[in-house]
Design a protein around this motif. Structure first.
Motif, PDB file in Angstrom:
ATOM      1  N   GLU A 246       5.018 -18.469   1.974  1.00  0.00           N
ATOM      2  CA  GLU A 246       5.870 -17.628   1.117  1.00  0.00           C
ATOM      3  C   GLU A 246       5.035 -16.473   0.546  1.00  0.00           C
ATOM      4  N   GLY A 247       3.812 -16.782   0.115  1.00  0.00           N
ATOM      5  CA  GLY A 247       2.925 -15.754  -0.431  1.00  0.00           C
ATOM      6  C   GLY A 247       2.509 -14.743   0.625  1.00  0.00           C
ATOM      7  N   LYS A 248       2.254 -15.241   1.825  1.00  0.00           N
ATOM      8  CA  LYS A 248       1.845 -14.330   2.910  1.00  0.00           C
ATOM      9  C   LYS A 248       2.984 -13.349   3.213  1.00  0.00           C
ATOM     10  N   ILE A 249       4.211 -13.838   3.156  1.00  0.00           N
ATOM     11  CA  ILE A 249       5.371 -12.986   3.418  1.00  0.00           C
ATOM     12  C   ILE A 249       5.498 -11.906   2.336  1.00  0.00           C
ATOM     13  N   VAL A 250       5.374 -12.310   1.073  1.00  0.00           N
ATOM     14  CA  VAL A 250       5.537 -11.335  -0.018  1.00  0.00           C
ATOM     15  C   VAL A 250       4.387 -10.324  -0.009  1.00  0.00           C
ATOM     16  N   GLN A 251       3.192 -10.770   0.333  1.00  0.00           N
ATOM     17  CA  GLN A 251       2.069  -9.825   0.415  1.00  0.00           C
ATOM     18  C   GLN A 251       2.324  -8.799   1.516  1.00  0.00           C
ATOM     19  N   ASP A 252       2.816  -9.249   2.656  1.00  0.00           N
ATOM     20  CA  ASP A 252       3.150  -8.308   3.731  1.00  0.00           C
ATOM     21  C   ASP A 252       4.225  -7.323   3.253  1.00  0.00           C
ATOM     22  N   ALA A 253       5.225  -7.839   2.558  1.00  0.00           N
ATOM     23  CA  ALA A 253       6.338  -6.998   2.099  1.00  0.00           C
ATOM     24  C   ALA A 253       5.846  -5.920   1.128  1.00  0.00           C
ATOM     25  N   ASP A 254       4.918  -6.284   0.249  1.00  0.00           N
ATOM     26  CA  ASP A 254       4.364  -5.322  -0.716  1.00  0.00           C
ATOM     27  C   ASP A 254       3.519  -4.273   0.014  1.00  0.00           C
ATOM     28  N   ARG A 255       2.759  -4.724   0.994  1.00  0.00           N
ATOM     29  CA  ARG A 255       1.908  -3.780   1.749  1.00  0.00           C
ATOM     30  C   ARG A 255       2.746  -2.810   2.573  1.00  0.00           C
ATOM     31  N   LEU A 256       3.860  -3.310   3.125  1.00  0.00           N
ATOM     32  CA  LEU A 256       4.711  -2.406   3.915  1.00  0.00           C
ATOM     33  C   LEU A 256       5.170  -1.220   3.083  1.00  0.00           C
ATOM     34  N   ASP A 257       5.364  -1.449   1.785  1.00  0.00           N
ATOM     35  CA  ASP A 257       5.862  -0.366   0.931  1.00  0.00           C
ATOM     36  C   ASP A 257       4.785   0.663   0.596  1.00  0.00           C
ATOM     37  N   ALA A 258       3.535   0.380   0.988  1.00  0.00           N
ATOM     38  CA  ALA A 258       2.462   1.350   0.747  1.00  0.00           C
ATOM     39  C   ALA A 258       2.192   2.199   1.987  1.00  0.00           C
ATOM     40  N   ILE A 259       2.889   1.882   3.104  1.00  0.00           N
ATOM     41  CA  ILE A 259       2.655   2.662   4.333  1.00  0.00           C
ATOM     42  C   ILE A 259       3.973   3.255   4.849  1.00  0.00           C
ATOM     43  N   GLY A 260       3.903   4.028   5.933  1.00  0.00           N
ATOM     44  CA  GLY A 260       5.107   4.683   6.447  1.00  0.00           C
ATOM     45  C   GLY A 260       5.560   5.816   5.536  1.00  0.00           C
ATOM     46  N   ALA A 261       6.797   6.253   5.730  1.00  0.00           N
ATOM     47  CA  ALA A 261       7.311   7.415   4.987  1.00  0.00           C
ATOM     48  C   ALA A 261       7.253   7.182   3.476  1.00  0.00           C
ATOM     49  N   ILE A 262       7.671   5.985   3.057  1.00  0.00           N
ATOM     50  CA  ILE A 262       7.652   5.674   1.622  1.00  0.00           C
ATOM     51  C   ILE A 262       6.212   5.650   1.120  1.00  0.00           C
ATOM     52  N   GLY A 263       5.319   5.081   1.914  1.00  0.00           N
ATOM     53  CA  GLY A 263       3.914   4.997   1.518  1.00  0.00           C
ATOM     54  C   GLY A 263       3.292   6.380   1.341  1.00  0.00           C
TER      55      GLY A 263
ATOM     56  N   ALA B  81       4.928   9.135   0.589  1.00  0.00           N
ATOM     57  CA  ALA B  81       5.517   9.718  -0.632  1.00  0.00           C
ATOM     58  C   ALA B  81       4.885   9.103  -1.880  1.00  0.00           C
ATOM     59  N   ARG B  82       4.682   7.786  -1.865  1.00  0.00           N
ATOM     60  CA  ARG B  82       4.096   7.126  -3.039  1.00  0.00           C
ATOM     61  C   ARG B  82       2.677   7.620  -3.279  1.00  0.00           C
ATOM     62  N   ALA B  83       1.914   7.797  -2.191  1.00  0.00           N
ATOM     63  CA  ALA B  83       0.527   8.234  -2.350  1.00  0.00           C
ATOM     64  C   ALA B  83       0.467   9.631  -2.986  1.00  0.00           C
TER      65      ALA B  83
ATOM     66  N   ALA C  52       2.822  11.065  -4.774  1.00  0.00           N
ATOM     67  CA  ALA C  52       3.348  10.983  -6.147  1.00  0.00           C
ATOM     68  C   ALA C  52       2.240  10.493  -7.080  1.00  0.00           C
ATOM     69  N   TYR C  53       1.508   9.484  -6.622  1.00  0.00           N
ATOM     70  CA  TYR C  53       0.409   8.915  -7.415  1.00  0.00           C
ATOM     71  C   TYR C  53      -0.667   9.972  -7.668  1.00  0.00           C
ATOM     72  N   GLY C  54      -1.084  10.636  -6.585  1.00  0.00           N
ATOM     73  CA  GLY C  54      -2.138  11.653  -6.703  1.00  0.00           C
ATOM     74  C   GLY C  54      -1.703  12.804  -7.598  1.00  0.00           C
ATOM     75  N   GLY C  55      -0.467  13.247  -7.436  1.00  0.00           N
ATOM     76  CA  GLY C  55       0.049  14.342  -8.270  1.00  0.00           C
ATOM     77  C   GLY C  55       0.075  13.946  -9.729  1.00  0.00           C
ATOM     78  N   HIS C  56       0.518  12.726  -9.974  1.00  0.00           N
ATOM     79  CA  HIS C  56       0.585  12.235 -11.355  1.00  0.00           C
ATOM     80  C   HIS C  56      -0.808  12.166 -11.983  1.00  0.00           C
ATOM     81  N   ALA C  57      -1.806  11.814 -11.151  1.00  0.00           N
ATOM     82  CA  ALA C  57      -3.189  11.739 -11.642  1.00  0.00           C
ATOM     83  C   ALA C  57      -3.852  13.117 -11.679  1.00  0.00           C
ATOM     84  N   GLY C  58      -3.114  14.158 -11.285  1.00  0.00           N
ATOM     85  CA  GLY C  58      -3.647  15.525 -11.332  1.00  0.00           C
ATOM     86  C   GLY C  58      -4.632  15.812 -10.210  1.00  0.00           C
ATOM     87  N   ARG C  59      -4.521  15.074  -9.096  1.00  0.00           N
ATOM     88  CA  ARG C  59      -5.500  15.268  -8.015  1.00  0.00           C
ATOM     89  C   ARG C  59      -4.995  16.268  -6.975  1.00  0.00           C
TER      90      ARG C  59
END
Ligand code: ADP
Ligand code: NI
Length: 191
Positions: A114-131, A133-135, A137-144
């Motif tokens: 169950e944990g391995k599945i949720v970890q994969d699910a969280d990691r998927l959201d850090a890559i691809g188109a959403i990933g 955009a998130r990167a 957004a994060y960098g812009g927010h940090a002023g980078r």
């Protein structure tokens, strides 16, 4: 599957997070994507416990250091929610073990499927188109500057595919990884 419990958990995460965090990291939209990614992976794995997966996915960021520093160590928010819902002690322990192990920075692999599945699910959201955009957004927010965020792809995001735990997680990660590689090639061409 207890639909009332899931509805309460979803209401709870909308109460904990703003709809859109400007830093792109931890908001209800991220949590809902992780929940849906986790269910999608769970469909491909026999015998996993959907209730544990759903609770861990929905509650994985409610005690994040950035979201709730005072409950980060104890997972106080997740525990309080589950106690109010009369979740059995062994499920609470399982869910808390998962939440403690899934973060990127921790570099740990949860013991349970169950944990391995949720970890994969969280990691998927850090890559691809959403990933991507998130990167930014994060960098812009940090002023980078944008070029610094490009480093984050090489330091972290391009490695996540090789850390996937499940075959379906890996399959979805490969699609998203290739999209990031294309993006970086286009970036280079246009620079
Ligand atoms: P978690 O809390 O799940 O361990 P993080 O807080 O490290 O994850 O990351 C949340 C989001 O912010 C991810 O999409 C990640 O790629 C992005 N992020 C984290 N650090 C950076 C950075 N230095 N530059 C750009 N994006 C980042
Ligand atoms: Ni997360």
């Amino acid at each position: 599957m207890n639909n009332v419990l899931i509805k309460h958990a979803i209401d709870y995460i909308f109460h904990c997070f703003s709809a859109g965090d400007v830093a792109g990291g931890h908001d209800s939209a991220h949590t809902m994507r992780v929940y849906h990614n986790a269910l999608r992976i769970a469909e491909t794995i026999d015998g996993c416990d959907i209730q544990t997966i759903s609770l861990a996915a929905l509650l994985h960021d409610v005690d994040d250091r950035k979201v709730s520093p005072s409950t980060h160590e104890t997972l106080g928010n997740a525990r309080k929610f589950m106690s109010n819902e009369n979740i059995s002690e062994d499920i609470v322990t399982k869910v808390c073990n998962i939440i403690n192990k899934i973060s990127f920075s921790g570099g740990k692999i949860p013991d349970s499927i169950e944990g391995k599945i949720v970890q994969d699910a969280d990691r998927l959201d850090a890559i691809g188109a959403i990933g991507i955009a998130r990167a930014f957004a994060y960098g812009g927010h940090a002023g980078r500057p944008m070029t610094e965020t490009i480093n984050h792809f090489h330091e972290k995001l391009l490695h996540l595919k090789d850390l996937m735990n499940t075959p379906e997680g890996l399959r979805l990660a490969e699609e998203r990884h290739n999209y990031m590689v294309d993006f970086l090639e286009c970036w280079k061409k246009e620079s």
